[in-house]
Design an enzyme around this catalytic site. Structure first.
Site, PDB file in Angstrom:
ATOM      1  N   ALA A  98       0.860  -1.186   0.000  1.00 47.72           N
ATOM      2  CA  ALA A  98       0.000   0.000   0.000  1.00 47.72           C
ATOM      3  C   ALA A  98       0.896   1.235   0.000  1.00 47.72           C
ATOM      4  CB  ALA A  98      -0.927   0.015   1.215  1.00 47.72           C
ATOM      5  N   LYS A  99       0.312   2.373  -0.241  1.00 50.83           N
ATOM      6  CA  LYS A  99       1.032   3.638  -0.155  1.00 50.83           C
ATOM      7  C   LYS A  99       0.019   4.744  -0.020  1.00 50.83           C
ATOM      8  CE  LYS A  99       5.310   5.152  -0.145  1.00 50.83           C
ATOM      9  NZ  LYS A  99       6.424   4.470   0.541  1.00 50.83           N
ATOM     10  N   GLY A 100       0.424   5.826   0.637  1.00 48.53           N
ATOM     11  CA  GLY A 100      -0.440   6.983   0.778  1.00 48.53           C
ATOM     12  C   GLY A 100       0.350   8.261   0.607  1.00 48.53           C
TER      13      GLY A 100
END
Length: 450
Positions: A139-141
């Site tokens: 994931a990444k934000g």
């Protein structure tokens, strides 16, 4: 950074793997021609996946599944500035894959954050976790904001609002954020508190990279840099270069680069050149990394350091050294400068610093490139350790953390190296193929619902 006004900010959007535009973008035909596209992190990530898919002989359906994020969220993040004015920024969270466990990935604050960049970083996190056999998906934000232009209070309000907006898709069993560019342990403390307040009880496992006093792990802050150093020393020896006789240049003197330079120096490597976004310094006899760190702490940059000569910022990439550690941002080694790289070994401390075009040039010239999904995986390994400790409410000694980190990193190095040599592959192709194979096997075993 020019913030988006409240009237033009994008509304919250959630897309899943059935999204037609995403599926189309992930098509095999698109991926096959991706090398001709303008280099971007997402183009590079898809090109690397396409190469692994072809090598492993997988079909178009599986390729689309692995190329397409499982879930994406775009949110408007309004901020009341200290002046009383209101501005709105755009935030993102992309969850690429869940097949091997909950999603895991950093949170980035930078002016140029965009959805495609976050998609690429999330995909690379999936491969990184699989390669190091950590039971997570990627994931990444990020928020498109320059933290240097905001007070601590403003950053806290932005973080808490962003966290509240993405609450439906995060959690210790769903998606566990961590620090990245522009964020730190204080940011993680705000995220943990916001999530915990909304849950009605303290949830230390919601983030990693927290302060020690809030359940963070000893050794987490320097874990990525330690991992880079373990791999760099092993790669130098593999290339026939004794670390005590090696020279190095480090591009980027931030979270990863500063400690990597320090650990390399402690390992006997002569670090002769270092850069940051403002400039670079060089000392052929070896930079005093501790003194340089003090200078950066006092001034905010390596520029003006009395213990070295001024150097053009980008020249550090082509210095005549044995080891180059690009430890800043994506795409710094590309088709335009790869032929000028003089280092014999490149160890990627940043995510995606080498484009496919540069990869091809460096391999043709015999440069050993250790890919990011292996080299900089120390952070996610110790994040995993922190998550395990939080779930058990039992914390390990720093020597336990560091010895387990070293063991994991070197085991992965030996595995990737053996796979590459047995099949005459580059280390990047070998690492990506190994990771994709593990994720694909998890897909196969779980089946497709419904």
């Amino acid at each position: 950074m020019n913030p988006v006004t409240a009237t033009t900010a994008s509304p919250l959007v959630v897309a899943d793997a059935a999204s037609a535009p995403l599926a189309a973008a992930a098509s095999v035909a698109h991926a096959a021609s991706v090398a001709d596209a303008e280099p971007t992190p997402l183009v590079d990530a898809r090109a690397q996946l396409a190469e692994a898919i072809e090598l492993l002989g997988y079909g178009e359906g599986l390729h689309r599944m692995l190329a397409t994020p499982r879930r994406e969220m775009a949110v408007a993040v309004p901020l009341r500035r200290d002046t009383g004015e209101t501005e709105v920024y755009l935030g993102y969270r992309v969850q690429h894959n869940f097949s091997r466990g909950p999603a895991k990935g950093g949170l980035r604050y930078a002016p140029n954050v965009n959805l495609d960049e976050v998609r690429a970083l999330a995909m690379w996190m999936t491969w990184k976790c699989a390669l190091l056999d950590v039971p997570y998906g990627g994931a990444k934000g990020g928020i498109a904001i320059d933290p240097r232009d905001h007070s601590v209070g403003e950053l806290e309000r932005v973080t808490r609002r962003y966290t509240s907006e993405i609450l439906p898709i995060i959690g210790p069993e769903r998606d566990i954020p961590a620090p990245d560019i522009g964020t730190d342990e204080r940011t993680m403390a705000w995220m943990m508190d916001t999530y915990s307040v909304n849950s009605g009880y303290t949830v230390p496992g919601i983030v990693t990279g927290k302060p020690i006093a809030l359940g963070g792990s000893l050794g987490r802050a320097s874990a990525t840099s330690r991992g880079v150093t373990h791999i760099a020393l092993a790669a130098l020896r593999h290339a026939g270069i004794e670390p005590s006789r090696a020279s190095a240049a480090v591009q980027g003197f931030g979270k990863v680069g500063a400690d990597a330079a320090r650990f390399l120096a402690e390992g006997g490597v002569r670090v002769v050149a270092v850069s940051d976004q403002y400039g670079a310094v060089r000392n052929d006899a070896g930079l005093d990394i501790e003194a340089l760190s003090d200078h950066v702490r006092d001034t905010g940059s390596v520029v003006g350091f009395a213990g070295g000569d001024a150097l053009d910022r980008d020249a550090v990439l082509t210095e005549d050294v044995d080891l180059l550690v690009p430890a800043a941002v994506e795409g710094v080694l590309h088709g335009g400068n790869a032929a000028d790289v003089l280092a014999k070994v490149v160890v990627e401390g940043a995510n995606g610093p080498t484009t496919p075009a540069a990869d091809a040039i460096l391999r043709e010239r015999g440069v050993l490139v250790v890919p990011d999904i292996l080299a900089n995986a120390g952070g996610v390994i110790v994040s995993y350790f922190e998550w395990v400790q939080a779930n058990q409410a039992y914390w390990w000694r720093v020597d336990e953390v560091e010895s387990r980190l070293e063991e994991r990193m070197l085991n992965a190095w030996r595995h990737v190296l053996g796979y590459a040599e047995a099949r005459d592959l580059s280390l990047r192709t070998a690492a990506t193929a190994l990771a994709v194979e593990r994720v694909a096997e998890a897909h196969r075993l779980r089946g497709l619902y419904p």
